[in-house]
Write an enzyme that holds these catalytic residues in place. Sequence first.
Site, PDB file in Angstrom:
ATOM      1  N   ARG A 107      74.354  33.989  37.742  1.00 54.81           N
ATOM      2  CA  ARG A 107      73.663  32.842  37.146  1.00 54.81           C
ATOM      3  C   ARG A 107      73.822  31.671  38.115  1.00 54.81           C
ATOM      4  O   ARG A 107      74.955  31.260  38.415  1.00 54.81           O
ATOM      5  CB  ARG A 107      74.275  32.489  35.789  1.00 54.81           C
ATOM      6  CG  ARG A 107      73.640  31.265  35.103  1.00 54.81           C
ATOM      7  CD  ARG A 107      74.371  30.990  33.799  1.00 54.81           C
ATOM      8  NE  ARG A 107      73.927  29.770  33.145  1.00 54.81           N
ATOM      9  CZ  ARG A 107      72.993  29.716  32.184  1.00 54.81           C
ATOM     10  NH1 ARG A 107      72.397  30.823  31.806  1.00 54.81           N
ATOM     11  NH2 ARG A 107      72.673  28.583  31.612  1.00 54.81           N
ATOM     12  N   HIS A 134      64.304  33.435  33.788  1.00 52.90           N
ATOM     13  CA  HIS A 134      65.400  33.638  32.822  1.00 52.90           C
ATOM     14  C   HIS A 134      65.064  34.860  31.968  1.00 52.90           C
ATOM     15  O   HIS A 134      64.835  34.752  30.765  1.00 52.90           O
ATOM     16  CB  HIS A 134      65.560  32.390  31.963  1.00 52.90           C
ATOM     17  CG  HIS A 134      66.878  32.270  31.278  1.00 52.90           C
ATOM     18  ND1 HIS A 134      67.885  33.209  31.404  1.00 52.90           N
ATOM     19  CD2 HIS A 134      67.366  31.313  30.436  1.00 52.90           C
ATOM     20  CE1 HIS A 134      68.923  32.844  30.686  1.00 52.90           C
ATOM     21  NE2 HIS A 134      68.638  31.689  30.086  1.00 52.90           N
ATOM     22  N   GLN A 137      66.737  35.865  28.513  1.00 49.53           N
ATOM     23  CA  GLN A 137      66.387  34.959  27.416  1.00 49.53           C
ATOM     24  C   GLN A 137      65.117  35.423  26.716  1.00 49.53           C
ATOM     25  O   GLN A 137      65.017  35.389  25.482  1.00 49.53           O
ATOM     26  CB  GLN A 137      66.196  33.538  27.947  1.00 49.53           C
ATOM     27  CG  GLN A 137      65.815  32.514  26.887  1.00 49.53           C
ATOM     28  CD  GLN A 137      66.905  32.287  25.880  1.00 49.53           C
ATOM     29  OE1 GLN A 137      68.041  32.018  26.241  1.00 49.53           O
ATOM     30  NE2 GLN A 137      66.575  32.392  24.590  1.00 49.53           N
ATOM     31  N   ASP A 231      62.059  23.560  25.315  1.00 49.41           N
ATOM     32  CA  ASP A 231      63.288  23.591  26.099  1.00 49.41           C
ATOM     33  C   ASP A 231      63.610  22.159  26.498  1.00 49.41           C
ATOM     34  O   ASP A 231      62.790  21.248  26.313  1.00 49.41           O
ATOM     35  CB  ASP A 231      63.088  24.495  27.326  1.00 49.41           C
ATOM     36  CG  ASP A 231      64.382  24.762  28.093  1.00 49.41           C
ATOM     37  OD1 ASP A 231      65.469  24.457  27.558  1.00 49.41           O
ATOM     38  OD2 ASP A 231      64.300  25.275  29.226  1.00 49.41           O
ATOM     39  N   CYS A 272      65.908  27.802  23.588  1.00 52.17           N
ATOM     40  CA  CYS A 272      66.923  28.607  24.274  1.00 52.17           C
ATOM     41  C   CYS A 272      68.310  27.981  24.204  1.00 52.17           C
ATOM     42  O   CYS A 272      69.301  28.673  24.456  1.00 52.17           O
ATOM     43  CB  CYS A 272      66.518  28.858  25.723  1.00 52.17           C
ATOM     44  SG  CYS A 272      66.208  27.352  26.671  1.00 52.17           S
ATOM     45  N   ARG A 317      70.701  37.044  22.175  1.00 50.86           N
ATOM     46  CA  ARG A 317      71.014  37.126  23.601  1.00 50.86           C
ATOM     47  C   ARG A 317      72.007  38.254  23.862  1.00 50.86           C
ATOM     48  O   ARG A 317      71.891  39.005  24.828  1.00 50.86           O
ATOM     49  CB  ARG A 317      71.616  35.804  24.103  1.00 50.86           C
ATOM     50  CG  ARG A 317      70.685  34.621  24.183  1.00 50.86           C
ATOM     51  CD  ARG A 317      69.587  34.779  25.211  1.00 50.86           C
ATOM     52  NE  ARG A 317      70.077  35.156  26.524  1.00 50.86           N
ATOM     53  CZ  ARG A 317      70.700  34.359  27.395  1.00 50.86           C
ATOM     54  NH1 ARG A 317      70.944  33.096  27.085  1.00 50.86           N
ATOM     55  NH2 ARG A 317      71.056  34.800  28.585  1.00 50.86           N
TER      56      ARG A 317
END
Length: 333
Positions: A107, A134, A137, A231, A272, A317
């Site tokens: 990440r 991502h 996600q 987001d 998210c 997740r």
Amino acid sequence: MKGRSFLTLKDFTTEEILALLQLSIDLKAKKKGRGCPAKLEGKLLADKNIVLIFDKSSTRTRCSFEVAAFDEGAQVTFLTNSQMGKKESIEDTAKVLGRLYDGIQYRGFSPEVIREIATHSGVPVWNGLTDDDHPTQVLADVLTAMEHTGKEPKDLKFAYIGDGRNNVSNALMIGAAKLGMEYRIASPKELFPSRSLLEELAPSCKNSGAVITATTSIQEAVQGVDVIYTDVWVSMGEEDQTATRIALLKDYQVTMDVLQASGNPDVLFEHCLPSFHDLNTAVAQQIHDQFGLKELEVTDEVFRSKHSVVFDEAENRMHTIKAVMVATMTGIL
């Protein structure tokens, strides 16, 4: 999928992504004690060792990988502040870690870094987030929508409100193109998705029947959708652009009026996380002190409403990440 890396959904077929979603469903049922196919019984990752590399901070991604690994019997090393890229090259670090571990999560910022790790490690590498994508996600986002609507991915309609060219929107757009979804972006023109990505995804959209559009009109974007998504307005590493983003996006806040404009009384709200919906964080308080705003991308009323499924999404997740690890390290699907 055994031995494959999970860097972007662009690398996977529609059938493979659907298989990962089904595996997520089965592994979630297993964890909840609702039973599972015989092939999923036992500790599927027993004797496996996984390293998690974090150049960007994390809550859900780190915890999801760790819990998913522990659930299935794997051992985990959390690695931060390593010598990678400092005293040791990315290539050399990847070769070392590939000798020690069965899988690597990264990440961070540059997508080139994770591609180099995948090239040289010789083991599956999983994208926990980069500046442009991502993918784990998106699996959670789609699974959550499936659970709450009862629809298959190809029948889902998503509207994304806000920064239409950030990593989450890019990832959702890729997922939509692969799965045949309708994906609408409402943002100022300055933040429309990149033309190059749209052109790259055009063949996938043609094959799957996906429809991707970008508009400056929130009303146009949300009409008849199943999910309204947003987001943060300022991604990690872009904090110096806070004032500019607020100026561009102040009219793209998700409010109850936006939800009602969908015409769908059961419309879902997804995010998210983390979210700036109140003043209960240090960063939110700093923004309030500087700009006078109590909420940013979503109002607290929406975030806490019956439409909000953000915590189901956060839990998912872990289930979807578990599916990715199991599929790529064992080949089970």
